[in-house]
Write a protein that holds these residues in place. Structure first.
Motif, PDB file in Angstrom:
ATOM      1  N   UNK A  78      43.864  40.156  39.972  1.00 59.83           N
ATOM      2  CA  UNK A  78      42.530  40.027  40.560  1.00 59.83           C
ATOM      3  C   UNK A  78      41.759  41.340  40.455  1.00 59.83           C
ATOM      4  N   UNK A  79      42.421  42.442  40.778  1.00 60.03           N
ATOM      5  CA  UNK A  79      41.766  43.746  40.736  1.00 60.03           C
ATOM      6  C   UNK A  79      41.404  44.151  39.310  1.00 60.03           C
ATOM      7  N   UNK A  80      42.294  43.862  38.381  1.00 59.08           N
ATOM      8  CA  UNK A  80      42.045  44.216  36.983  1.00 59.08           C
ATOM      9  C   UNK A  80      40.878  43.423  36.417  1.00 59.08           C
ATOM     10  N   UNK A  81      40.810  42.126  36.743  1.00 61.51           N
ATOM     11  CA  UNK A  81      39.713  41.288  36.260  1.00 61.51           C
ATOM     12  C   UNK A  81      38.374  41.798  36.782  1.00 61.51           C
ATOM     13  N   UNK A  82      38.322  42.132  38.058  1.00 61.36           N
ATOM     14  CA  UNK A  82      37.066  42.629  38.637  1.00 61.36           C
ATOM     15  C   UNK A  82      36.680  43.978  38.030  1.00 61.36           C
ATOM     16  N   UNK A  83      37.658  44.815  37.774  1.00 62.24           N
ATOM     17  CA  UNK A  83      37.369  46.126  37.172  1.00 62.24           C
ATOM     18  C   UNK A  83      36.786  45.953  35.767  1.00 62.24           C
ATOM     19  N   UNK A  84      37.391  45.096  34.961  1.00 64.42           N
ATOM     20  CA  UNK A  84      36.911  44.871  33.594  1.00 64.42           C
ATOM     21  C   UNK A  84      35.498  44.306  33.602  1.00 64.42           C
ATOM     22  N   UNK A  85      35.214  43.429  34.554  1.00 68.97           N
ATOM     23  CA  UNK A  85      33.904  42.784  34.627  1.00 68.97           C
ATOM     24  C   UNK A  85      32.863  43.655  35.335  1.00 68.97           C
ATOM     25  N   UNK A  86      33.276  44.785  35.857  1.00 77.00           N
ATOM     26  CA  UNK A  86      32.333  45.710  36.496  1.00 77.00           C
ATOM     27  C   UNK A  86      31.837  45.245  37.844  1.00 77.00           C
ATOM     28  N   UNK A  87      32.664  44.488  38.561  1.00 79.42           N
ATOM     29  CA  UNK A  87      32.260  43.951  39.863  1.00 79.42           C
ATOM     30  C   UNK A  87      32.551  44.934  40.994  1.00 79.42           C
ATOM     31  N   UNK A  88      31.620  45.029  41.931  1.00 78.06           N
ATOM     32  CA  UNK A  88      31.885  45.760  43.176  1.00 78.06           C
ATOM     33  C   UNK A  88      32.716  44.894  44.105  1.00 78.06           C
ATOM     34  N   UNK A  89      32.478  43.607  44.073  1.00 77.85           N
ATOM     35  CA  UNK A  89      33.255  42.646  44.855  1.00 77.85           C
ATOM     36  C   UNK A  89      33.192  41.305  44.132  1.00 77.85           C
ATOM     37  N   UNK A  90      34.151  40.456  44.404  1.00 76.21           N
ATOM     38  CA  UNK A  90      34.158  39.157  43.736  1.00 76.21           C
ATOM     39  C   UNK A  90      35.276  38.279  44.246  1.00 76.21           C
ATOM     40  N   UNK A  91      35.127  36.979  43.994  1.00 88.12           N
ATOM     41  CA  UNK A  91      36.156  36.016  44.331  1.00 88.12           C
ATOM     42  C   UNK A  91      36.900  35.624  43.068  1.00 88.12           C
ATOM     43  N   UNK A  92      38.201  35.826  43.066  1.00 80.98           N
ATOM     44  CA  UNK A  92      39.017  35.554  41.879  1.00 80.98           C
ATOM     45  C   UNK A  92      39.906  34.350  42.150  1.00 80.98           C
ATOM     46  N   UNK A  93      39.815  33.343  41.290  1.00 80.22           N
ATOM     47  CA  UNK A  93      40.624  32.142  41.428  1.00 80.22           C
ATOM     48  C   UNK A  93      41.801  32.213  40.460  1.00 80.22           C
ATOM     49  N   UNK A  94      42.997  32.014  40.987  1.00 82.92           N
ATOM     50  CA  UNK A  94      44.213  32.081  40.183  1.00 82.92           C
ATOM     51  C   UNK A  94      44.981  30.772  40.247  1.00 82.92           C
ATOM     52  N   UNK A  95      45.498  30.357  39.099  1.00 82.69           N
ATOM     53  CA  UNK A  95      46.411  29.223  39.019  1.00 82.69           C
ATOM     54  C   UNK A  95      47.839  29.709  39.224  1.00 82.69           C
ATOM     55  N   UNK A  96      48.727  28.732  39.463  1.00 80.91           N
ATOM     56  CA  UNK A  96      50.160  28.994  39.482  1.00 80.91           C
ATOM     57  C   UNK A  96      50.741  28.518  38.147  1.00 80.91           C
ATOM     58  N   UNK A  97      51.164  29.457  37.312  1.00 82.55           N
ATOM     59  CA  UNK A  97      51.759  29.100  36.030  1.00 82.55           C
ATOM     60  C   UNK A  97      53.237  28.791  36.189  1.00 82.55           C
ATOM     61  N   UNK A  98      53.979  28.774  35.067  1.00 85.48           N
ATOM     62  CA  UNK A  98      55.422  28.569  35.126  1.00 85.48           C
ATOM     63  C   UNK A  98      56.050  29.650  36.003  1.00 85.48           C
ATOM     64  N   UNK A  99      56.983  29.236  36.852  1.00 92.19           N
ATOM     65  CA  UNK A  99      57.642  30.152  37.792  1.00 92.19           C
ATOM     66  C   UNK A  99      56.631  30.818  38.721  1.00 92.19           C
TER      67      UNK A  99
END
Length: 291
Positions: free
Chosen positions: A231-252
């Motif tokens: 979540x933190x890495x995605x926001x950093x790459x996108x240049x966000x000061x704050x954001x809501x990150x949605x994550x799926x549950x993959x294998x395991x």
């Protein structure tokens, strides 16, 4: 801190009576009052002519997707949270995917539909046949611009796929591999600055989408280090000061990124977790403008 801080929150003119936006404005107003900030609530229609004008505010909370206005405000020297580029990159799901691609963030296999000037007959294009081979059924269809999971579809065969994309006219869309291990469940992580401040687990036994707006339920959740890191890495790459990150549950249960929201609605999240997200954001903003 300055003796008096003035802020402005901008929402879309079409949302002035929408409960989600009214509740968000009220939450920010209360957070500003408790932090000594004077907050004005405006719509994008209140700034139709900025050619020779300035805006008397220390910062803008841009709770809209009118990126042209956000860019104009930035040209006037206003600090806009989030910045126009970040909002634009998050608003278009295909751009979000391409921006994050190749950065070590696992995402569902994705095919971005070719750009079109007019409504095509998708059944005659090689794109559909290629998607069937690469992604297989069932697969996910998403309009590139959409909110609350309303423009997301699960299709089981070519007939259903063509039926959905035919309704898009010439609007851009993408196709994704269905993450079956996360059917009807996902996570929403709220990032502020370099911290995950709140997380909720969303689940729905009657829909492949877990969004609360679509009837999903929610409960507090403590994310693991992998989920927080993504979540933190995605926001950093996108240049966000704050954001809501949605994550799926993959294998395991490994994290797989679904999408990133530049101005995610957080009222349900605050209610679920007990975390005052509005207060976290305002405190962060004050710290940034006083650096």
């Amino acid at each position: 801190m300055k003796n008096s801080v003035n802020g402005t929150i901008i929402i879309n003119n079409m949302h002035t009576t929408s409960p989600k936006f009214v509740d968000t404005c009220n939450a920010f107003t209360a957070a500003c009052e408790s932090n000594g900030v004077n907050l004005s609530v405006k719509t994008n229609f209140d700034f139709t002519n900025l050619l020779n004008n300035s805006i008397d505010t220390d910062f803008v909370l841009f709770w809209d997707k009118d990126v042209r206005l956000a860019r104009r405000l930035e040209k006037l020297g206003v600090r806009v949270f989030n910045n126009a580029q970040a909002i634009e990159d998050c608003n278009d799901k295909s751009t979000t995917y391409l921006k994050l691609l190749g950065n070590g963030i696992e995402m569902p296999e994705t095919l971005v539909a070719p750009f079109v000037y007019y409504k095509p007959d998708w059944s005659t294009t090689p794109f559909i046949e290629e998607a069937e081979k690469v992604l297989t059924y069932p697969l996910i269809v998403k309009e590139c611009f959409g909110s609350f999971g309303k423009q997301v579809f699960l299709v089981n065969d070519r007939y259903e796929l063509l039926k959905v994309v035919d309704t898009f006219e010439k609007r851009p869309f993408l196709l994704q591999k269905f993450v079956s291990t996360s059917e009807g469940r996902d996570l929403r992580l709220q990032v502020v600055g370099k911290e995950v401040v709140a997380t909720m687990y969303r689940y729905n036994d009657n829909d492949f989408r877990a969004n609360v707006t679509n009837g999903g339920l929610m409960k507090n959740y403590t994310p693991n280090s992998e989920q927080c890191e993504m979540a933190l890495k995605a926001c950093e790459i996108l240049g966000l000061d704050f954001g809501g990150v949605d994550l799926f549950f993959g294998e395991d249960d490994r994290p797989v990124l679904c999408e990133v929201n530049s101005n995610a609605h957080f009222i349900n999240l605050s209610s679920c977790t007990g975390v005052n997200v509005a207060d976290k954001i305002i405190k962060y903003v004050i710290g940034e403008i006083n650096k």
